[in-house]
Design an enzyme around this catalytic site. Structure first.
Site, mmCIF file in Angstrom:
data_model
loop_
_atom_site.group_PDB
_atom_site.id
_atom_site.type_symbol
_atom_site.label_atom_id
_atom_site.label_comp_id
_atom_site.label_asym_id
_atom_site.label_seq_id
_atom_site.Cartn_x
_atom_site.Cartn_y
_atom_site.Cartn_z
ATOM 1 N N ASP A 62 16.340 -0.376 -4.643
ATOM 2 C CA ASP A 62 14.994 -0.118 -4.203
ATOM 3 C C ASP A 62 15.305 1.589 -2.887
ATOM 4 O O ASP A 62 15.877 1.125 -1.965
ATOM 5 C CB ASP A 62 14.196 -0.734 -3.610
ATOM 6 N N SER A 140 10.217 18.764 -9.868
ATOM 7 C CA SER A 140 8.328 18.932 -10.672
ATOM 8 C C SER A 140 8.497 19.825 -10.650
ATOM 9 O O SER A 140 8.767 20.638 -9.698
ATOM 10 C CB SER A 140 7.799 17.336 -11.005
ATOM 11 N N TYR A 153 2.495 13.862 -4.784
ATOM 12 C CA TYR A 153 3.621 13.439 -5.752
ATOM 13 C C TYR A 153 4.375 14.623 -5.585
ATOM 14 O O TYR A 153 4.420 14.941 -5.294
ATOM 15 C CB TYR A 153 3.065 13.517 -7.395
ATOM 16 N N ALA A 155 3.696 16.540 -2.510
ATOM 17 C CA ALA A 155 3.602 16.454 -1.520
ATOM 18 C C ALA A 155 5.021 16.260 -1.533
ATOM 19 O O ALA A 155 6.377 16.918 -0.829
ATOM 20 C CB ALA A 155 2.688 15.509 -0.705
ATOM 21 N N SER A 156 5.123 15.260 -2.034
ATOM 22 C CA SER A 156 6.757 14.605 -1.554
ATOM 23 C C SER A 156 8.025 15.090 -2.704
ATOM 24 O O SER A 156 8.516 15.403 -2.089
ATOM 25 C CB SER A 156 6.922 13.232 -2.381
ATOM 26 N N LYS A 157 7.594 16.413 -3.841
ATOM 27 C CA LYS A 157 8.859 16.825 -4.448
ATOM 28 C C LYS A 157 8.846 18.167 -3.506
ATOM 29 O O LYS A 157 9.782 18.382 -3.617
ATOM 30 C CB LYS A 157 7.827 16.805 -5.770
#
Length: 270
Positions: A62, A140, A153, A155-157
């Site tokens: 994980d 992405s 999504y 923000a994390s990328k």
């Protein structure tokens, strides 16, 4: 680059692009160290690759847990004697407007997509510096321009991109190759497991999966990028067009993205 005998660590290796990467690298003669949450799926992958004469080590992982990432890297290094390529592929998506979103969803996206990359990069870094290898983040198009309805999504990328670019600069004199791969919409299970506003899984894709790039093609393009030690891999027209339009007409790109996402079935846009 000849991958025969090289050791490649892949997160999110039980499905989608990660699974395709594991199969493709193995077919090229690489030793594969595969991590994913599902131990059962990893064992199925291991049996498949070993039946074809390939070398693989698996570790239930994980990536939101630092210790799991450390153990995956250690498993790879101890089994095969080093690491040549680290591919941070594990990721989850979401679909909801910020208005409606439980903030725990944003935390979950950052824990998996961003912190999972940080943990794996941190522990793989000494081995990659020694081998003058490759650190790869599967980002992405949403990491190039904000994707409405996917705040967590995007923000994390974006965070992943900033992190990897900085690692690249810090290692300019150490021979480390850092690559950011940006698939567009790809046929995988990422949309089926995407989180909704309350954190539950979406359960079905709002898009025509059959019209998208396959995970296998995305994997091949990533591998070619590693072989040529590219900085960035934009895999389709949408990615290249997004990068170009963002430079010259960002407000126009905002409207394009809004209109495109608003046309999705059951779009969160009212």
């Amino acid at each position: 680059m000849n991958f025969k005998g090289k050791t490649v660590v892949i997160t999110g290796a039980s499905s989608g692009i990660g699974l395709a990467l594991a199969r493709e690298f193995s077919s090229l003669g690489a030793n594969v160290a595969a991590g994913a949450r599902s131990a059962v799926k990893l064992e199925e992958l291991a049996a498949e690759i070993r039946a074809k004469g390939g070398s693989i080590a698996v570790r239930a992982t994980d990536v939101s847990r630092e210790e799991d990432c450390r153990e995956l890297v250690e498993t790879a290094a101890e089994t095969f004697g080093g690491i040549d390529v680290m591919i941070c592929n594990a990721g989850i998506s979401m679909r909801a407007l910020l208005d409606d979103l439980d903030l725990s969803v944003l935390h979950r996206l950052m824990d998996v997509n961003f912190w999972g990359t940080v943990y794996c990069a941190k522990y793989a870094l000494p081995w990659l510096q020694k081998s003058r290898g490759s650190l790869v983040g599967v980002s992405s198009v949403a990491g190039i321009h904000g994707l409405p309805g996917r705040t967590g999504y995007s923000a994390s990328k974006y965070a992943m991109t900033g992190f990897l670019e900085t690692v690249r600069i810090e290692n300019l004199k150490k021979g480390l190759h850092v690559m950011i791969a940006c698939p567009g919409f790809t046929a995988s299970n990422v949309r089926y497991s995407a989180l909704t506003a309350d954190g539950s899984s979406q359960g079905e894709s709002p898009r025509a999966e059959e019209k998208m790039m396959t995970s296998e093609e995305a994997a091949r393009r990533i591998i070619r990028g590693v072989a040529h030690r590219k900085r960035t891999v934009l895999m389709d027209f949408n990615g290249r067009a997004t990068t170009l339009i963002k430079k010259f007409a960002p407000a126009f790109l905002d409207r394009m993205f809004y209109n495109h996402m608003a046309k999705e079935p059951d779009s969160p846009f009212k």
